[in-house]
Write a protein that holds these residues in place. Sequence first.
Motif, PDB file in Angstrom:
ATOM      1  N   ALA A  57       0.886  -1.147  -0.148  1.00 47.37           N
ATOM      2  CA  ALA A  57      -0.153   0.048  -0.053  1.00 47.37           C
ATOM      3  C   ALA A  57       0.968   1.278  -0.040  1.00 47.37           C
ATOM      4  O   ALA A  57       0.339   2.306  -0.660  1.00 47.37           O
ATOM      5  CB  ALA A  57      -1.012   0.004   1.156  1.00 47.37           C
ATOM      6  N   ILE A  58       1.891   1.222   0.697  1.00 45.27           N
ATOM      7  CA  ILE A  58       2.785   2.542   0.640  1.00 45.27           C
ATOM      8  C   ILE A  58       3.631   2.799  -0.563  1.00 45.27           C
ATOM      9  O   ILE A  58       3.722   3.402  -1.011  1.00 45.27           O
ATOM     10  CB  ILE A  58       3.529   2.472   2.072  1.00 45.27           C
ATOM     11  CG1 ILE A  58       2.880   2.423   3.414  1.00 45.27           C
ATOM     12  CG2 ILE A  58       4.806   3.426   1.961  1.00 45.27           C
ATOM     13  CD1 ILE A  58       2.003   3.640   3.455  1.00 45.27           C
ATOM     14  N   SER A  59       4.636   1.412  -0.733  1.00 40.87           N
ATOM     15  CA  SER A  59       5.239   1.431  -1.952  1.00 40.87           C
ATOM     16  C   SER A  59       4.820   1.548  -3.176  1.00 40.87           C
ATOM     17  O   SER A  59       5.338   2.038  -4.182  1.00 40.87           O
ATOM     18  CB  SER A  59       6.128   0.006  -1.876  1.00 40.87           C
ATOM     19  OG  SER A  59       5.353  -0.878  -2.310  1.00 40.87           O
ATOM     20  N   ASP A  60       3.246   1.468  -3.393  1.00 41.46           N
ATOM     21  CA  ASP A  60       2.687   1.562  -4.646  1.00 41.46           C
ATOM     22  C   ASP A  60       1.963   2.740  -4.691  1.00 41.46           C
ATOM     23  O   ASP A  60       1.439   3.209  -5.543  1.00 41.46           O
ATOM     24  CB  ASP A  60       1.715   0.494  -5.046  1.00 41.46           C
ATOM     25  CG  ASP A  60       2.304  -0.938  -5.311  1.00 41.46           C
ATOM     26  OD1 ASP A  60       3.534  -1.120  -5.370  1.00 41.46           O
ATOM     27  OD2 ASP A  60       1.624  -1.935  -5.386  1.00 41.46           O
ATOM     28  N   ASP A  61       1.953   3.560  -3.521  1.00 33.57           N
ATOM     29  CA  ASP A  61       1.087   4.890  -3.302  1.00 33.57           C
ATOM     30  C   ASP A  61      -0.268   4.371  -3.796  1.00 33.57           C
ATOM     31  O   ASP A  61      -0.757   5.149  -4.239  1.00 33.57           O
ATOM     32  CB  ASP A  61       1.704   6.003  -4.079  1.00 33.57           C
ATOM     33  CG  ASP A  61       1.062   7.352  -3.543  1.00 33.57           C
ATOM     34  OD1 ASP A  61       0.800   7.323  -2.584  1.00 33.57           O
ATOM     35  OD2 ASP A  61       1.178   8.328  -4.225  1.00 33.57           O
ATOM     36  N   ALA A  62      -0.772   3.490  -3.205  1.00 39.29           N
ATOM     37  CA  ALA A  62      -2.179   2.803  -3.554  1.00 39.29           C
ATOM     38  C   ALA A  62      -3.198   3.638  -2.773  1.00 39.29           C
ATOM     39  O   ALA A  62      -2.887   4.637  -2.061  1.00 39.29           O
ATOM     40  CB  ALA A  62      -2.178   1.403  -3.137  1.00 39.29           C
ATOM     41  N   ASP A  63      -4.333   3.245  -3.372  1.00 36.29           N
ATOM     42  CA  ASP A  63      -5.486   4.016  -2.625  1.00 36.29           C
ATOM     43  C   ASP A  63      -5.513   3.937  -1.068  1.00 36.29           C
ATOM     44  O   ASP A  63      -6.172   4.899  -0.489  1.00 36.29           O
ATOM     45  CB  ASP A  63      -7.046   3.353  -3.087  1.00 36.29           C
ATOM     46  CG  ASP A  63      -7.123   3.621  -4.379  1.00 36.29           C
ATOM     47  OD1 ASP A  63      -6.392   4.150  -5.215  1.00 36.29           O
ATOM     48  OD2 ASP A  63      -7.952   2.899  -5.032  1.00 36.29           O
ATOM     49  N   TRP A  64      -4.766   2.882  -0.570  1.00 38.26           N
ATOM     50  CA  TRP A  64      -4.803   2.813   0.808  1.00 38.26           C
ATOM     51  C   TRP A  64      -3.828   3.672   1.728  1.00 38.26           C
ATOM     52  O   TRP A  64      -3.705   3.460   2.758  1.00 38.26           O
ATOM     53  CB  TRP A  64      -4.565   1.179   1.048  1.00 38.26           C
ATOM     54  CG  TRP A  64      -5.638   0.315   0.833  1.00 38.26           C
ATOM     55  CD1 TRP A  64      -5.814  -0.267  -0.298  1.00 38.26           C
ATOM     56  CD2 TRP A  64      -6.640  -0.067   1.486  1.00 38.26           C
ATOM     57  NE1 TRP A  64      -6.716  -1.038  -0.687  1.00 38.26           N
ATOM     58  CE2 TRP A  64      -7.549  -0.852   0.559  1.00 38.26           C
ATOM     59  CE3 TRP A  64      -7.128   0.447   2.497  1.00 38.26           C
ATOM     60  CZ2 TRP A  64      -8.933  -1.142   1.145  1.00 38.26           C
ATOM     61  CZ3 TRP A  64      -8.657  -0.087   3.186  1.00 38.26           C
ATOM     62  CH2 TRP A  64      -9.215  -0.871   2.579  1.00 38.26           C
ATOM     63  N   ALA A  65      -2.769   4.080   0.813  1.00 38.67           N
ATOM     64  CA  ALA A  65      -1.663   4.700   1.339  1.00 38.67           C
ATOM     65  C   ALA A  65      -1.954   5.849   2.341  1.00 38.67           C
ATOM     66  O   ALA A  65      -1.292   5.800   3.465  1.00 38.67           O
ATOM     67  CB  ALA A  65      -0.762   5.426   0.161  1.00 38.67           C
ATOM     68  N   GLU A  66      -2.987   6.676   2.114  1.00 41.41           N
ATOM     69  CA  GLU A  66      -3.232   7.642   3.052  1.00 41.41           C
ATOM     70  C   GLU A  66      -3.511   7.081   4.620  1.00 41.41           C
ATOM     71  O   GLU A  66      -3.111   7.547   5.533  1.00 41.41           O
ATOM     72  CB  GLU A  66      -4.234   8.667   2.521  1.00 41.41           C
ATOM     73  CG  GLU A  66      -4.561   9.852   3.295  1.00 41.41           C
ATOM     74  CD  GLU A  66      -5.538  10.925   2.828  1.00 41.41           C
ATOM     75  OE1 GLU A  66      -6.254  11.344   3.331  1.00 41.41           O
ATOM     76  OE2 GLU A  66      -5.416  10.879   1.465  1.00 41.41           O
ATOM     77  N   VAL A  67      -4.489   6.229   4.487  1.00 41.71           N
ATOM     78  CA  VAL A  67      -5.022   5.673   6.017  1.00 41.71           C
ATOM     79  C   VAL A  67      -4.071   4.843   6.294  1.00 41.71           C
ATOM     80  O   VAL A  67      -3.900   4.813   7.434  1.00 41.71           O
ATOM     81  CB  VAL A  67      -6.386   4.831   5.568  1.00 41.71           C
ATOM     82  CG1 VAL A  67      -6.292   3.484   4.657  1.00 41.71           C
ATOM     83  CG2 VAL A  67      -7.038   4.707   6.893  1.00 41.71           C
ATOM     84  N   VAL A  68      -3.169   4.007   5.706  1.00 41.42           N
ATOM     85  CA  VAL A  68      -2.012   3.303   6.136  1.00 41.42           C
ATOM     86  C   VAL A  68      -1.041   4.390   6.941  1.00 41.42           C
ATOM     87  O   VAL A  68      -0.580   4.038   7.853  1.00 41.42           O
ATOM     88  CB  VAL A  68      -1.453   2.423   5.251  1.00 41.42           C
ATOM     89  CG1 VAL A  68       0.015   1.848   5.579  1.00 41.42           C
ATOM     90  CG2 VAL A  68      -2.348   1.428   4.719  1.00 41.42           C
ATOM     91  N   GLU A  69      -0.798   5.307   6.140  1.00 38.19           N
ATOM     92  CA  GLU A  69       0.137   6.436   6.853  1.00 38.19           C
ATOM     93  C   GLU A  69      -0.335   7.028   8.087  1.00 38.19           C
ATOM     94  O   GLU A  69       0.209   7.105   8.983  1.00 38.19           O
ATOM     95  CB  GLU A  69       0.511   7.748   5.824  1.00 38.19           C
ATOM     96  CG  GLU A  69       1.318   7.248   4.658  1.00 38.19           C
ATOM     97  CD  GLU A  69       2.792   6.960   5.438  1.00 38.19           C
ATOM     98  OE1 GLU A  69       3.085   7.144   6.557  1.00 38.19           O
ATOM     99  OE2 GLU A  69       3.573   6.223   4.463  1.00 38.19           O
ATOM    100  N   ALA A  70      -1.857   6.891   8.150  1.00 41.19           N
ATOM    101  CA  ALA A  70      -2.493   7.653   9.360  1.00 41.19           C
ATOM    102  C   ALA A  70      -2.186   6.782  10.494  1.00 41.19           C
ATOM    103  O   ALA A  70      -1.970   6.924  11.864  1.00 41.19           O
ATOM    104  CB  ALA A  70      -3.704   7.767   9.313  1.00 41.19           C
ATOM    105  N   LEU A  71      -2.234   5.180  10.224  1.00 42.83           N
ATOM    106  CA  LEU A  71      -2.244   4.238  11.232  1.00 42.83           C
ATOM    107  C   LEU A  71      -0.757   4.155  11.553  1.00 42.83           C
ATOM    108  O   LEU A  71      -0.370   3.942  12.884  1.00 42.83           O
ATOM    109  CB  LEU A  71      -2.604   2.805  10.692  1.00 42.83           C
ATOM    110  CG  LEU A  71      -2.333   1.669  11.468  1.00 42.83           C
ATOM    111  CD1 LEU A  71      -3.036   1.845  12.879  1.00 42.83           C
ATOM    112  CD2 LEU A  71      -2.593   0.448  10.821  1.00 42.83           C
ATOM    113  N   ASN A  72       0.283   4.350  10.675  1.00 42.55           N
ATOM    114  CA  ASN A  72       1.514   4.403  11.042  1.00 42.55           C
ATOM    115  C   ASN A  72       2.125   5.419  12.012  1.00 42.55           C
ATOM    116  O   ASN A  72       2.524   5.214  13.015  1.00 42.55           O
ATOM    117  CB  ASN A  72       2.493   4.704   9.674  1.00 42.55           C
ATOM    118  CG  ASN A  72       4.030   4.566   9.799  1.00 42.55           C
ATOM    119  OD1 ASN A  72       4.448   3.755  10.714  1.00 42.55           O
ATOM    120  ND2 ASN A  72       4.742   5.932   9.551  1.00 42.55           N
TER     121      ASN A  72
END
Length: 79
Positions: A57-72
């Motif tokens: 999700a992070i490496s592909d800057d996928a649709d999920w990247a923003e919420v994964v960064e928030a969890l991080n």
Amino acid sequence: MEQHAHSMDDLFNQLGQSQDSEGILKFIQANQPLAGDVRLHNAAFWSPSQAAFLQQAISDDADWAEVVEALNSALHASA
């Protein structure tokens, strides 16, 4: 390409975790603070498939990247 905004509830559902607000809060409280040098996907509490999803999700800057960064950010914050 159209990107979809995913919520924290959606992310926890995708990861097979409790996705209600209380479950998410308990998960974050139980696993924070994550050491600063530990990347989110390398945290010991993820299964291999969960870790792979988070890393992609992070490496592909996928649709999920923003919420994964928030969890991080939430997991790296001090309790």
